[in-house]
Design a protein around this motif. Structure first.
Motif, PDB file in Angstrom:
ATOM      1  N   ASP A 164       6.773   3.728  -1.032  1.00 56.43           N
ATOM      2  CA  ASP A 164       7.663   4.370  -1.927  1.00 56.43           C
ATOM      3  C   ASP A 164       8.113   3.428  -2.930  1.00 56.43           C
ATOM      4  OD1 ASP A 164       7.477   6.852  -0.799  1.00 56.43           O
ATOM      5  OD2 ASP A 164       8.879   6.565   0.876  1.00 56.43           O
ATOM      6  N   GLY A 165       8.457   2.142  -2.556  1.00 58.19           N
ATOM      7  CA  GLY A 165       9.066   1.064  -3.341  1.00 58.19           C
ATOM      8  C   GLY A 165       7.910   0.718  -4.352  1.00 58.19           C
ATOM      9  N   GLN A 201       1.072   2.736   3.058  1.00 55.33           N
ATOM     10  CA  GLN A 201       1.841   3.007   4.121  1.00 55.33           C
ATOM     11  C   GLN A 201       1.036   2.686   5.519  1.00 55.33           C
ATOM     12  OE1 GLN A 201       4.847   3.339   2.708  1.00 55.33           O
ATOM     13  NE2 GLN A 201       5.638   5.361   3.387  1.00 55.33           N
ATOM     14  N   ASP A 206       8.156   8.984  -7.915  1.00 56.85           N
ATOM     15  CA  ASP A 206       8.822   9.336  -6.596  1.00 56.85           C
ATOM     16  C   ASP A 206       8.012  10.194  -5.973  1.00 56.85           C
ATOM     17  OD1 ASP A 206      10.451  11.988  -6.517  1.00 56.85           O
ATOM     18  OD2 ASP A 206      10.579  11.389  -8.538  1.00 56.85           O
ATOM     19  N   TRP A 207       7.976   9.973  -4.528  1.00 58.26           N
ATOM     20  CA  TRP A 207       7.225  10.828  -3.868  1.00 58.26           C
ATOM     21  C   TRP A 207       7.371  12.324  -4.047  1.00 58.26           C
ATOM     22  CZ3 TRP A 207       2.653  10.720  -1.961  1.00 58.26           C
ATOM     23  CH2 TRP A 207       1.968  11.700  -0.856  1.00 58.26           C
ATOM     24  N   ALA A 231       1.321  -1.107   6.170  1.00 56.60           N
ATOM     25  CA  ALA A 231       2.783  -1.471   6.404  1.00 56.60           C
ATOM     26  C   ALA A 231       3.328  -2.227   5.169  1.00 56.60           C
ATOM     27  CB  ALA A 231       2.645  -2.597   7.523  1.00 56.60           C
ATOM     28  N   VAL A 232       2.929  -1.655   4.012  1.00 56.73           N
ATOM     29  CA  VAL A 232       3.542  -1.832   2.639  1.00 56.73           C
ATOM     30  C   VAL A 232       4.257  -0.689   2.227  1.00 56.73           C
ATOM     31  CG1 VAL A 232       2.929  -2.377   0.420  1.00 56.73           C
ATOM     32  CG2 VAL A 232       1.555  -3.496   2.242  1.00 56.73           C
ATOM     33  N   ASP A 233       5.470  -0.889   1.698  1.00 56.82           N
ATOM     34  CA  ASP A 233       6.529   0.154   1.211  1.00 56.82           C
ATOM     35  C   ASP A 233       5.907   0.621   0.155  1.00 56.82           C
ATOM     36  OD1 ASP A 233       8.627   1.685   0.751  1.00 56.82           O
ATOM     37  OD2 ASP A 233       9.980   0.052  -0.142  1.00 56.82           O
ATOM     38  N   ARG A 256      -0.344   5.556  -2.119  1.00 56.57           N
ATOM     39  CA  ARG A 256       1.002   5.456  -1.209  1.00 56.57           C
ATOM     40  C   ARG A 256       0.557   5.535  -0.009  1.00 56.57           C
ATOM     41  NH1 ARG A 256       4.201   9.054   1.937  1.00 56.57           N
ATOM     42  NH2 ARG A 256       6.284   8.522   1.718  1.00 56.57           N
ATOM     43  N   ALA A 302       2.143  -5.876  -4.069  1.00 54.36           N
ATOM     44  CA  ALA A 302       2.891  -5.765  -2.860  1.00 54.36           C
ATOM     45  C   ALA A 302       1.775  -5.789  -1.699  1.00 54.36           C
ATOM     46  CB  ALA A 302       3.481  -4.254  -2.743  1.00 54.36           C
ATOM     47  N   SER A 303       0.478  -5.530  -1.826  1.00 53.91           N
ATOM     48  CA  SER A 303      -0.324  -5.658  -0.595  1.00 53.91           C
ATOM     49  C   SER A 303      -1.241  -6.986  -0.509  1.00 53.91           C
ATOM     50  CB  SER A 303      -1.351  -4.511  -1.003  1.00 53.91           C
ATOM     51  OG  SER A 303      -2.470  -4.926  -2.109  1.00 53.91           O
TER      52      SER A 303
END
Length: 359
Positions: free
Chosen positions: A39-40, A32, A48-49, A35-37, A28, A74-75
């Motif tokens: 938490d999403g 972050q 969840d964090w 610049a990738v979400d 996670r 996502a990345s």
């Protein structure tokens, strides 16, 4: 180093005892930073964090696979596993990491990784033996990772090389790694571990260390600290070995390839028991093989129906049901609704179970 073969203890991976959550926390943070979400991504894996950062219970296979697939999507960085393993500090590996970096030399550090690897990652077993070239560590994959396998193996290898570098203060020559994966289009990313030689398309994951490199001293060699870390690792192994038979059987069923659940005789053999003994001991724990098989299918069915676009027929086939109508009746028995109704958001929210492997 003893000339005899050194193997990991026979600790079978359990559904609730697979991989320590610190690696999900590091992932996670890595996302972050890019610049990738993050938490999403966690949410897509059912995490969840706030819970992840305070709960040290190991994550089960299905959760890890979902997390890896979401992170890769996502990345857009298929080499993300290398980055995760590379950035993991020694402290991330707990007593295993400290046992390795406080060993006398690289040979001793590798012995620690081979013997105690399960305390941080129960999905691999290691066998280390001397060879003409030096030392050879071979991995036995205990879990089917599917499309997440490449990321997973990259992370394991990068983390091991990172520990070696921390122990020695350098990246020594004389190390080669066999990867049981085809050469990726982004193979240049592995060059960050130079002078390590990577060989792709090999049958098994393995690492060979030259005799000269194996004799290199660890900068943090400390006999007292090493003994303390080894005691902590032994205690952690004992906890894994003492888990219930229900957990062991659940692990074997959860790790089975889709549509290929092992039968009672095969599971009994994997647990080192006869079929009748297995049934008797499961009954003593208030369960049965059929109940556990039913639970494994139920959990996988819920995930496939809620998180994939596969047809009901495809899901039924993947779970070993040749008759789709029989599968639909089973789903109604499990959840009180049809497979189609289960896919509706309202039904999903009402029936989504807790994180797999937890109560």
């Amino acid at each position: 180093m003893s000339p005899s073969t050194l193997s990991s203890p026979a600790v079978a991976p359990a559904l609730d005892s697979l991989i320590h959550p610190i690696y999900a926390r590091l992932l996670r943070m890595l996302l972050q930073q890019a610049a990738v979400d993050g938490d999403g991504v966690l949410a897509l894996a059912g995490l969840d964090w706030s819970t992840l950062v305070s709960d040290d219970r190991p994550l089960p296979r299905e959760t890890i696979i979902r997390l890896i697939e979401a992170a890769l999507a996502a990345s857009g960085r298929p080499w993300l596993g290398l980055e995760l393993g590379r950035q993991a500090p020694v402290s991330a590996h707990g007593p295993l990491g400290y046992a390795a970096v406080t060993a006398r030399d690289l040979s001793g550090a590798l012995q620690m990784l081979a013997r105690y690897g399960a305390v941080r990652n129960a999905s691999l077993a290691w066998v280390m033996r001397p060879v003409a070239a030096g030392l050879h560590l071979q991995a036995v994959e205990r879990v089917e990772w599917g499309r997440a396998r490449g990321f997973y193996l990259d992370t394991v290898v990068a983390a091991m090389l990172s520990v070696i570098e921390s122990a020695l203060g350098q990246r020594p020559a004389g190390i080669s790694v066999d990867m049981p994966l085809p050469t990726p289009a982004w193979a240049a990313q592995y060059q960050r571990f130079a002078p390590v030689q990577f060989r792709f398309g090999q049958p098994l994951l393995a690492m060979t260390v030259s005799a000269e490199a194996a004799r290199l001293p660890c900068l943090g060699a400390d006999a007292q600290a090493h003994a303390s870390a080894c005691r902590d690792c032994e205690a952690a192994l004992a906890v894994l070995a003492d888990r219930s038979l229900v957990q062991q059987v659940s692990a074997l069923l959860a790790a089975a390839p889709a549509g290929a659940y092992p039968g009672l005789p095969a599971v009994a053999q994997a647990c080192g028991l006869g079929p009748r003994t297995l049934m008797r001991r499961l009954a003593a724990e208030g369960s049965s093989f059929q109940l556990l098989l039913d639970a494994a299918r139920r959990n996988r069915a819920l995930w496939l129906l809620q998180h994939t676009h596969r047809s009901v027929e495809e899901v039924a086939s993947e779970l070993g049901y040749q008759d789709t109508s029989n599968f639909s009746r089973t789903v109604r028995r499990w959840f009180g609704c049809t497979p189609g109704e289960l896919r509706r958001p309202s039904a999903s929210a009402a029936r989504e179970p807790a994180r797999p492997g937890y109560t």
